[in-house]
Write a protein that holds these residues in place. Structure first.
Motif, PDB file in Angstrom:
ATOM      1  N   LEU A 399      60.875  35.984   0.884  1.00  0.00           N
ATOM      2  CA  LEU A 399      59.752  36.908   0.682  1.00  0.00           C
ATOM      3  C   LEU A 399      60.057  38.270   1.293  1.00  0.00           C
ATOM      4  O   LEU A 399      59.791  39.317   0.675  1.00  0.00           O
ATOM      5  CB  LEU A 399      58.489  36.321   1.298  1.00  0.00           C
ATOM      6  N   LEU A 400      60.612  38.290   2.500  1.00  0.00           N
ATOM      7  CA  LEU A 400      60.909  39.559   3.161  1.00  0.00           C
ATOM      8  C   LEU A 400      61.868  40.419   2.345  1.00  0.00           C
ATOM      9  O   LEU A 400      61.706  41.644   2.260  1.00  0.00           O
ATOM     10  CB  LEU A 400      61.512  39.299   4.546  1.00  0.00           C
ATOM     11  N   HIS A 401      62.855  39.785   1.725  1.00  0.00           N
ATOM     12  CA  HIS A 401      63.822  40.548   0.940  1.00  0.00           C
ATOM     13  C   HIS A 401      63.252  41.063  -0.372  1.00  0.00           C
ATOM     14  O   HIS A 401      63.863  41.917  -1.022  1.00  0.00           O
ATOM     15  CB  HIS A 401      65.066  39.695   0.671  1.00  0.00           C
ATOM     16  N   GLN A 402      62.065  40.579  -0.765  1.00  0.00           N
ATOM     17  CA  GLN A 402      61.423  41.065  -1.982  1.00  0.00           C
ATOM     18  C   GLN A 402      60.480  42.233  -1.710  1.00  0.00           C
ATOM     19  O   GLN A 402      60.067  42.914  -2.645  1.00  0.00           O
ATOM     20  CB  GLN A 402      60.624  39.922  -2.644  1.00  0.00           C
ATOM     21  N   LEU A 403      60.142  42.452  -0.451  1.00  0.00           N
ATOM     22  CA  LEU A 403      59.193  43.508  -0.113  1.00  0.00           C
ATOM     23  C   LEU A 403      59.875  44.874  -0.120  1.00  0.00           C
ATOM     24  O   LEU A 403      61.076  44.976   0.135  1.00  0.00           O
ATOM     25  CB  LEU A 403      58.574  43.239   1.260  1.00  0.00           C
ATOM     26  N   PRO A 404      59.114  45.959  -0.393  1.00  0.00           N
ATOM     27  CA  PRO A 404      59.711  47.308  -0.443  1.00  0.00           C
ATOM     28  C   PRO A 404      60.342  47.729   0.883  1.00  0.00           C
ATOM     29  O   PRO A 404      61.393  48.358   0.901  1.00  0.00           O
ATOM     30  CB  PRO A 404      58.521  48.210  -0.803  1.00  0.00           C
ATOM     31  N   LEU A 405      59.676  47.414   1.986  1.00  0.00           N
ATOM     32  CA  LEU A 405      60.178  47.790   3.305  1.00  0.00           C
ATOM     33  C   LEU A 405      60.561  46.526   4.062  1.00  0.00           C
ATOM     34  O   LEU A 405      59.719  45.860   4.650  1.00  0.00           O
ATOM     35  CB  LEU A 405      59.121  48.582   4.088  1.00  0.00           C
ATOM     36  N   THR A 406      61.838  46.198   4.001  1.00  0.00           N
ATOM     37  CA  THR A 406      62.308  44.995   4.679  1.00  0.00           C
ATOM     38  C   THR A 406      62.490  45.283   6.166  1.00  0.00           C
ATOM     39  O   THR A 406      63.131  46.265   6.548  1.00  0.00           O
ATOM     40  CB  THR A 406      63.642  44.522   4.081  1.00  0.00           C
ATOM     41  N   GLN A 407      61.892  44.436   7.005  1.00  0.00           N
ATOM     42  CA  GLN A 407      62.029  44.550   8.441  1.00  0.00           C
ATOM     43  C   GLN A 407      62.580  43.241   9.000  1.00  0.00           C
ATOM     44  O   GLN A 407      62.325  42.167   8.461  1.00  0.00           O
ATOM     45  CB  GLN A 407      60.664  44.836   9.104  1.00  0.00           C
ATOM     46  N   MET A 408      63.313  43.346  10.076  1.00  0.00           N
ATOM     47  CA  MET A 408      63.767  42.136  10.747  1.00  0.00           C
ATOM     48  C   MET A 408      62.588  41.491  11.467  1.00  0.00           C
ATOM     49  O   MET A 408      61.744  42.174  12.055  1.00  0.00           O
ATOM     50  CB  MET A 408      64.867  42.462  11.744  1.00  0.00           C
ATOM     51  N   VAL A 409      62.544  40.170  11.399  1.00  0.00           N
ATOM     52  CA  VAL A 409      61.460  39.415  12.011  1.00  0.00           C
ATOM     53  C   VAL A 409      62.058  38.242  12.778  1.00  0.00           C
ATOM     54  O   VAL A 409      62.897  37.508  12.247  1.00  0.00           O
ATOM     55  CB  VAL A 409      60.464  38.883  10.949  1.00  0.00           C
ATOM     56  N   THR A 410      61.644  38.079  14.029  1.00  0.00           N
ATOM     57  CA  THR A 410      61.964  36.853  14.756  1.00  0.00           C
ATOM     58  C   THR A 410      60.748  35.940  14.678  1.00  0.00           C
ATOM     59  O   THR A 410      59.602  36.410  14.759  1.00  0.00           O
ATOM     60  CB  THR A 410      62.318  37.131  16.224  1.00  0.00           C
ATOM     61  N   LEU A 411      60.998  34.653  14.530  1.00  0.00           N
ATOM     62  CA  LEU A 411      59.878  33.720  14.293  1.00  0.00           C
ATOM     63  C   LEU A 411      60.286  32.323  14.727  1.00  0.00           C
ATOM     64  O   LEU A 411      61.392  31.869  14.425  1.00  0.00           O
ATOM     65  CB  LEU A 411      59.500  33.729  12.806  1.00  0.00           C
ATOM     66  N   ILE A 412      59.400  31.651  15.441  1.00  0.00           N
ATOM     67  CA  ILE A 412      59.571  30.231  15.725  1.00  0.00           C
ATOM     68  C   ILE A 412      58.366  29.495  15.150  1.00  0.00           C
ATOM     69  O   ILE A 412      57.214  29.928  15.301  1.00  0.00           O
ATOM     70  CB  ILE A 412      59.718  29.938  17.234  1.00  0.00           C
ATOM     71  N   TYR A 413      58.673  28.422  14.444  1.00  0.00           N
ATOM     72  CA  TYR A 413      57.620  27.594  13.836  1.00  0.00           C
ATOM     73  C   TYR A 413      57.890  26.155  14.245  1.00  0.00           C
ATOM     74  O   TYR A 413      59.019  25.654  14.101  1.00  0.00           O
ATOM     75  CB  TYR A 413      57.634  27.728  12.314  1.00  0.00           C
ATOM     76  N   MET A 414      56.847  25.490  14.755  1.00  0.00           N
ATOM     77  CA  MET A 414      57.001  24.102  15.183  1.00  0.00           C
ATOM     78  C   MET A 414      55.799  23.261  14.783  1.00  0.00           C
ATOM     79  O   MET A 414      54.674  23.779  14.644  1.00  0.00           O
ATOM     80  CB  MET A 414      57.224  24.017  16.698  1.00  0.00           C
ATOM     81  N   VAL A 415      56.082  22.010  14.594  1.00  0.00           N
ATOM     82  CA  VAL A 415      55.045  21.030  14.276  1.00  0.00           C
ATOM     83  C   VAL A 415      55.002  20.019  15.419  1.00  0.00           C
ATOM     84  O   VAL A 415      56.034  19.405  15.756  1.00  0.00           O
ATOM     85  CB  VAL A 415      55.321  20.330  12.938  1.00  0.00           C
ATOM     86  N   VAL A 416      53.823  19.861  16.028  1.00  0.00           N
ATOM     87  CA  VAL A 416      53.649  18.970  17.171  1.00  0.00           C
ATOM     88  C   VAL A 416      52.894  17.731  16.725  1.00  0.00           C
ATOM     89  O   VAL A 416      51.806  17.824  16.133  1.00  0.00           O
ATOM     90  CB  VAL A 416      52.879  19.674  18.308  1.00  0.00           C
TER      91      VAL A 416
END
Length: 547
Positions: A399-416
């Motif tokens: 999705l990020l690479h499809q947006l006009p203004l690509t920004q670097m994003v750090t993200l952690i996603y977890m399932v508990v």
């Protein structure tokens, strides 16, 4: 036959003019022999040569003699050597009269030259000081985001270099508000503050800025007499304060940006300093224009920041969910500069598990906040669809690479999983989460790492699953909590671990302690997002959501 003579009685003592200049001219009339003498001083490295020109009034012939002399001897202008032509009569021929007139004119002009040169020198020094003040003010105006802070810096900069006191007022709803006061004398500074506080609309000293705002022109009061103070004072206390301030002259200039008058700068000098002049007024007007640009930019920044902050807060969770056997708490602290893209989320999943997310969008301002909102919404949809952590992050990267203004994003996603007491997670370049067990043992989850989202390289799926003890607390945070300028990240991680170990591990206590010990009282150069969740507790509770 004409004779040459050289006698001590023939020495001529002449007045010397213009010794402060690079040359000196001595002019005199020797009455006994009707002789005019001019002395020119030439400077050479290591010595000075004085060339004496003797012009007899009678006869029309000039004789030149040269000698080296000290400056002191030149000051006395003792013509002790040279050749003289003497005459017994004074012949007022046109040529002789012209010679006398020319030498007299040179003498007068030379006599006036030092005063003129000193005046030019004073004006040049004053212009240099004004330029240095403007340069220093421009640097200060460019440092602060808040325009009121900038005006305070400028007020203290100009005192006492330009004036004894300075006041800065901003126009607000057809009125003015004082935002900065500075005085060279701390005791009189209290008097100045009392005048502006108790008599803000009184004419006179320090006066009312409304006239400058109405006329859109500077105002210069060159001399403030005692009678003027008595006429403008509202009561005896006001008159006493005006006398204690001791202002002799006042200069007020508009704080102007294009055609807008945003405020007024006022400067005052006491009786120990010269009155303001036209050069001072030009300097003050230039400073007012520079302050006007800073005020306009500051107000635009404040407006944009308010929009970005409102957008970001509305995009963050408005409340934390209340979940069975789970306690959760969160904090969000905006930076002192532009709003960033830090965010977090707690998502109850249909299968009874709990999803946690913590992300940081590179960049600042409205764009970062808007991108954060898009990612949060997309992540919620993907999470509720049941995608595993690595698959969700891979789709967000696409999705990020499809947006006009690509920004670097750090993200952690977890399932508990509260049943199996296990955590399944993927970390895309974010600081590692910390798990603290009931016995205060801690562990950073460094597994499951991959590249940040939105970078120019293929996303590498990675995922990890680890068990956690019952009643453990999981802490997620953004880098603003642990990073310090000039200090390695490992020091921040060690500090965070130490704070968590030193007290209760329930989420609310952990969040409060971390903010107090790692964030409070320091300059916030980056946003701070903090999320803590404890699983396996006996009672369901959701901590307060403080932002």
């Amino acid at each position: 036959m004409e004779t040459k003579s050289r006698r001590r009685s023939d020495r001529i003592v002449l007045p010397v003019f213009g010794l402060a200049a690079e040359y000196a001219i001595a002019l005199g009339l020797f009455a006994g022999t009707s002789l005019i003498v001019a002395a020119l001083r030439f400077s050479f490295p290591g010595s000075e040569t004085f060339l004496f020109v003797y012009v007899p009034v009678i006869g029309g012939t000039a004789y030149v003699g040269g000698r080296r002399a000290s400056l002191a001897l030149a000051f006395l202008a003792v013509a002790s050597t040279g050749y003289y032509r003497f005459a017994t009569a004074f012949d007022l021929t046109p040529g002789n009269l012209l010679s006398i007139g020319l030498f007299a004119l040179v003498a007068v002009l030379t006599a006036l030259a030092p005063a003129r040169l000193r005046d030019i020198e004073r004006k040049a020094e004053k212009a240099d000081e004004h330029l240095m003040l403007l340069a220093d003010a421009s640097a200060l105006l460019g440092e602060a985001f808040e325009h009121e802070t900038s005006l305070k810096h400028v007020a203290h900069l100009t005192v006492p270099r330009f004036a004894d006191w300075c006041a800065a007022e901003l126009v607000e709803d057809d009125a003015t508000r004082v935002v900065a006061l500075a005085h060279a004398d701390s005791a009189k500074g209290s008097v100045l503050e009392e005048l502006y506080r108790s008599y803000p609309r009184a004419p006179g000293v320090p006066g009312d800025a409304r006239q400058v705002v109405r006329n859109r022109q500077p105002e210069l009061v060159n001399e403030i007499s005692n009678s003027a103070g008595e006429a403008t004072a509202q009561d005896p206390q006001h008159l006493s304060l005006l006398g204690a301030l001791g202002t002799r002259t006042i200069l007020r200039v508009p704080i102007r940006h294009n055609e807008e008058i945003d405020g007024v700068l006022a400067f005052g000098r006491g009786y120990s300093r010269p009155r303001f002049d036209s050069a001072d007024q030009m300097f003050a007007e230039d400073l007012g224009r520079r302050c006007g640009v800073a005020v306009a930019l500051g107000r635009a920044y404040t407006h944009q920041r308010a929009i970005a902050e409102s957008l970001q807060r509305n995009l963050l969770p408005q409340r934390l969910p209340e979940l069975p056997a789970v306690a959760v708490s969160a904090r969000y602290l905006p930076s002192e500069g532009d709003i960033g893209g830090d965010w977090y989320d707690v998502i109850p999943l249909p299968d009874g598990q709990i999803a946690l997310a913590m992300g940081d969008v590179a960049g600042r301002g409205v764009d970062a906040a808007a991108l954060m909102g898009q990612l949060r919404t997309a992540l919620q949809v993907l999470a509720l669809e049941g995608y595993p952590p690595s698959a969700i992050l891979q789709r967000l990267d696409t999705l990020l690479h499809q947006l006009p203004l690509t920004q670097m994003v750090t993200l952690i996603y977890m399932v508990v999983s509260t049943e199996s007491m296990r955590i399944r997670f993927t970390n895309a370049g974010h600081p590692p989460p910390l798990v603290v067990a009931p016995d205060r043992t801690t562990r950073y989850l460094v597994e499951g790492g991959t590249v940040p989202l939105g970078v120019r390289m293929p996303f590498i799926p990675a995922e990890a699953e680890v068990p956690i003890p019952a009643k453990s607390t999981v802490v997620l945070y953004s880098d603003g909590l642990v990073e310090r300028r000039g200090v390695g990240l490992e020091h921040g991680l060690a500090a965070l671990e130490g704070v968590v170990r030193r007290g209760p591990i329930d989420p609310e206590a952990v969040c409060t302690r971390l903010v107090q010990e790692l964030a409070a009282g320091r300059s916030m150069h980056d946003d701070v997002a903090l999320l803590a969740l404890q699983v396996g507790v006996e009672t369901a509770a959701a901590g307060p959501l403080e932002r």
